[in-house]
Design a protein around this motif. Structure first.
Motif, PDB file in Angstrom:
ATOM      1  N   GLN A  98       0.805  -1.223   0.000  1.00 43.27           N
ATOM      2  CA  GLN A  98       0.000   0.000   0.000  1.00 43.27           C
ATOM      3  C   GLN A  98       0.839   1.274   0.000  1.00 43.27           C
ATOM      4  O   GLN A  98       0.301   2.363  -0.185  1.00 43.27           O
ATOM      5  CB  GLN A  98      -0.964   0.007   1.197  1.00 43.27           C
ATOM      6  CG  GLN A  98      -0.293   0.116   2.578  1.00 43.27           C
ATOM      7  CD  GLN A  98       0.047  -1.217   3.195  1.00 43.27           C
ATOM      8  OE1 GLN A  98       0.459  -2.142   2.500  1.00 43.27           O
ATOM      9  NE2 GLN A  98      -0.105  -1.329   4.512  1.00 43.27           N
ATOM     10  N   PHE A  99       2.166   1.140   0.209  1.00 44.52           N
ATOM     11  CA  PHE A  99       3.038   2.307   0.265  1.00 44.52           C
ATOM     12  C   PHE A  99       3.957   2.348  -0.945  1.00 44.52           C
ATOM     13  O   PHE A  99       4.296   1.302  -1.515  1.00 44.52           O
ATOM     14  CB  PHE A  99       3.895   2.295   1.537  1.00 44.52           C
ATOM     15  CG  PHE A  99       3.100   2.291   2.801  1.00 44.52           C
ATOM     16  CD1 PHE A  99       2.012   3.140   2.960  1.00 44.52           C
ATOM     17  CD2 PHE A  99       3.424   1.443   3.849  1.00 44.52           C
ATOM     18  CE1 PHE A  99       1.272   3.144   4.142  1.00 44.52           C
ATOM     19  CE2 PHE A  99       2.696   1.423   5.016  1.00 44.52           C
ATOM     20  CZ  PHE A  99       1.606   2.277   5.168  1.00 44.52           C
ATOM     21  N   ASN A 100       4.389   3.557  -1.323  1.00 48.37           N
ATOM     22  CA  ASN A 100       5.323   3.645  -2.443  1.00 48.37           C
ATOM     23  C   ASN A 100       6.731   3.235  -1.998  1.00 48.37           C
ATOM     24  O   ASN A 100       6.980   2.974  -0.815  1.00 48.37           O
ATOM     25  CB  ASN A 100       5.295   5.043  -3.076  1.00 48.37           C
ATOM     26  CG  ASN A 100       5.765   6.145  -2.141  1.00 48.37           C
ATOM     27  OD1 ASN A 100       6.510   5.921  -1.191  1.00 48.37           O
ATOM     28  ND2 ASN A 100       5.330   7.376  -2.407  1.00 48.37           N
ATOM     29  N   ILE A 101       7.620   3.180  -2.969  1.00 47.23           N
ATOM     30  CA  ILE A 101       8.988   2.704  -2.704  1.00 47.23           C
ATOM     31  C   ILE A 101       9.674   3.585  -1.669  1.00 47.23           C
ATOM     32  O   ILE A 101      10.332   3.085  -0.742  1.00 47.23           O
ATOM     33  CB  ILE A 101       9.798   2.671  -4.017  1.00 47.23           C
ATOM     34  CG1 ILE A 101       9.215   1.645  -4.995  1.00 47.23           C
ATOM     35  CG2 ILE A 101      11.266   2.388  -3.740  1.00 47.23           C
ATOM     36  CD1 ILE A 101       9.176   0.222  -4.503  1.00 47.23           C
ATOM     37  N   LEU A 102       9.530   4.883  -1.782  1.00 48.82           N
ATOM     38  CA  LEU A 102      10.182   5.803  -0.844  1.00 48.82           C
ATOM     39  C   LEU A 102       9.727   5.542   0.583  1.00 48.82           C
ATOM     40  O   LEU A 102      10.552   5.422   1.497  1.00 48.82           O
ATOM     41  CB  LEU A 102       9.888   7.249  -1.236  1.00 48.82           C
ATOM     42  CG  LEU A 102      10.467   8.331  -0.320  1.00 48.82           C
ATOM     43  CD1 LEU A 102      11.990   8.248  -0.272  1.00 48.82           C
ATOM     44  CD2 LEU A 102      10.009   9.723  -0.765  1.00 48.82           C
ATOM     45  N   LEU A 103       8.422   5.409   0.786  1.00 54.95           N
ATOM     46  CA  LEU A 103       7.910   5.204   2.140  1.00 54.95           C
ATOM     47  C   LEU A 103       8.304   3.828   2.672  1.00 54.95           C
ATOM     48  O   LEU A 103       8.583   3.676   3.873  1.00 54.95           O
ATOM     49  CB  LEU A 103       6.393   5.374   2.158  1.00 54.95           C
ATOM     50  CG  LEU A 103       5.728   5.469   3.546  1.00 54.95           C
ATOM     51  CD1 LEU A 103       6.405   6.538   4.400  1.00 54.95           C
ATOM     52  CD2 LEU A 103       4.245   5.767   3.397  1.00 54.95           C
ATOM     53  N   ASN A 104       8.354   2.830   1.801  1.00 53.11           N
ATOM     54  CA  ASN A 104       8.805   1.505   2.235  1.00 53.11           C
ATOM     55  C   ASN A 104      10.216   1.561   2.808  1.00 53.11           C
ATOM     56  O   ASN A 104      10.531   0.865   3.776  1.00 53.11           O
ATOM     57  CB  ASN A 104       8.759   0.525   1.059  1.00 53.11           C
ATOM     58  CG  ASN A 104       7.490  -0.299   1.010  1.00 53.11           C
ATOM     59  OD1 ASN A 104       7.322  -1.248   1.776  1.00 53.11           O
ATOM     60  ND2 ASN A 104       6.580   0.073   0.123  1.00 53.11           N
ATOM     61  N   VAL A 105      11.062   2.379   2.198  1.00 53.65           N
ATOM     62  CA  VAL A 105      12.440   2.517   2.680  1.00 53.65           C
ATOM     63  C   VAL A 105      12.486   3.305   3.991  1.00 53.65           C
ATOM     64  O   VAL A 105      13.285   3.007   4.886  1.00 53.65           O
ATOM     65  CB  VAL A 105      13.308   3.188   1.600  1.00 53.65           C
ATOM     66  CG1 VAL A 105      14.706   3.501   2.126  1.00 53.65           C
ATOM     67  CG2 VAL A 105      13.399   2.287   0.365  1.00 53.65           C
ATOM     68  N   MET A 106      11.593   4.267   4.143  1.00 52.26           N
ATOM     69  CA  MET A 106      11.595   5.130   5.325  1.00 52.26           C
ATOM     70  C   MET A 106      11.051   4.448   6.577  1.00 52.26           C
ATOM     71  O   MET A 106      11.469   4.769   7.701  1.00 52.26           O
ATOM     72  CB  MET A 106      10.745   6.383   5.047  1.00 52.26           C
ATOM     73  CG  MET A 106      11.313   7.308   4.000  1.00 52.26           C
ATOM     74  SD  MET A 106      10.120   8.587   3.489  1.00 52.26           S
ATOM     75  CE  MET A 106       9.809   9.447   5.040  1.00 52.26           C
ATOM     76  N   ILE A 107      10.125   3.518   6.412  1.00 46.57           N
ATOM     77  CA  ILE A 107       9.312   2.997   7.519  1.00 46.57           C
ATOM     78  C   ILE A 107      10.118   2.558   8.755  1.00 46.57           C
ATOM     79  O   ILE A 107       9.755   2.913   9.884  1.00 46.57           O
ATOM     80  CB  ILE A 107       8.391   1.859   7.023  1.00 46.57           C
ATOM     81  CG1 ILE A 107       7.175   2.475   6.327  1.00 46.57           C
ATOM     82  CG2 ILE A 107       7.952   0.940   8.147  1.00 46.57           C
ATOM     83  CD1 ILE A 107       6.275   1.466   5.650  1.00 46.57           C
ATOM     84  N   PRO A 108      11.217   1.806   8.622  1.00 46.04           N
ATOM     85  CA  PRO A 108      11.877   1.321   9.847  1.00 46.04           C
ATOM     86  C   PRO A 108      12.415   2.422  10.755  1.00 46.04           C
ATOM     87  O   PRO A 108      12.541   2.224  11.965  1.00 46.04           O
ATOM     88  CB  PRO A 108      13.028   0.458   9.305  1.00 46.04           C
ATOM     89  CG  PRO A 108      12.639   0.111   7.914  1.00 46.04           C
ATOM     90  CD  PRO A 108      11.859   1.276   7.414  1.00 46.04           C
TER      91      PRO A 108
END
Length: 224
Positions: A98-108
């Motif tokens: 549900q998230f874009n690539i940028l947010l996937n990288v940011m999440i942790p």
């Protein structure tokens, strides 16, 4: 950051049977080294990474990373240590659709640092893995190789000293596999310690040290 594993064992209860997955594992990895472990599926490679990272507890033996006895630490101490020192690349990417690539990288890292700084760091790392042009795409819109590079970028967000790679090329075509391995080589040159497990024997030429795992036993091999 020296990694020392001594006489580590691990077993699981499966259908009332006690299955020994790790049988007295011993090895050392110096800071900045690359250790590759080959072996078939089910040989214990993933379990080894899980106990090494503190995600799972060994039945016996000791695991020391730097000055920290990760096998003896509390759950909170292990979580903090992982967050500050270890990056983990999963075979199946573990991206949020549900998230874009940028947010996937940011999440942790989002819960621990200011969002603006996290976003800037994520964009910098995505550029390093040649994914700047994909940062607004959803995972379903990118290739398998791009998903794996996203997973690599995410694993670098905490600026780890150690990168644990669980079959990082297992789902990739040859070109994507070679691209991912090239990125890992560059990361080692920056001083990151790499432990990579794989069933792909063609990857045995990578790294400083080569081991083979079969039936829970680890054997040192010579590079071909």
């Amino acid at each position: 950051m020296l990694i020392k594993i001594k006489n580590v064992t691990k077993s699981y209860q499966i259908n009332k049977e006690n299955v020994h997955v790790l049988k007295g594992i011993d090895f050392e990895v110096a800071s900045g080294d690359w250790l590759t472990i080959t072996g078939p599926s089910g040989s214990g490679k993933t379990t080894l990474l899980k106990v090494l990272s503190g995600i799972e507890q060994p039945d016996d033996g000791s695991i020391m990373i730097g000055d920290f006895h990760i096998s003896d630490g509390s759950e909170e101490e292990k979580r903090n240590f992982r967050r500050n020192n270890i990056g983990y690349i999963f075979q199946d990417f573990k991206l949020f659709d549900q998230f874009n690539i940028l947010l996937n990288v940011m999440i942790p890292i989002l819960p621990y640092e200011k969002k603006e700084q996290v976003e800037n760091n994520a964009k910098e790392i995505l550029a390093k893995v040649n994914l700047s042009h994909r940062e607004n795409h959803q995972p379903a819109m990118v290739s398998g190789g791009e998903k794996q590079r996203t997973a690599i970028a995410r694993s670098l967000m905490n600026r780890p000293n150690i990168l644990l790679c669980d079959e990082p090329t297992g789902n990739l075509d040859v070109d994507s596999r070679n691209h991912v391995m090239s990125i890992l080589k560059d990361l080692q040159k920056e001083g990151i310690t790499i432990i990579l497990v794989t069933h792909d024997t063609e990857l045995s030429t990578y790294g400083n040290h080569l081991f083979e795992m079969r039936d829970g036993l680890l054997t040192r091999k010579q590079h071909s």
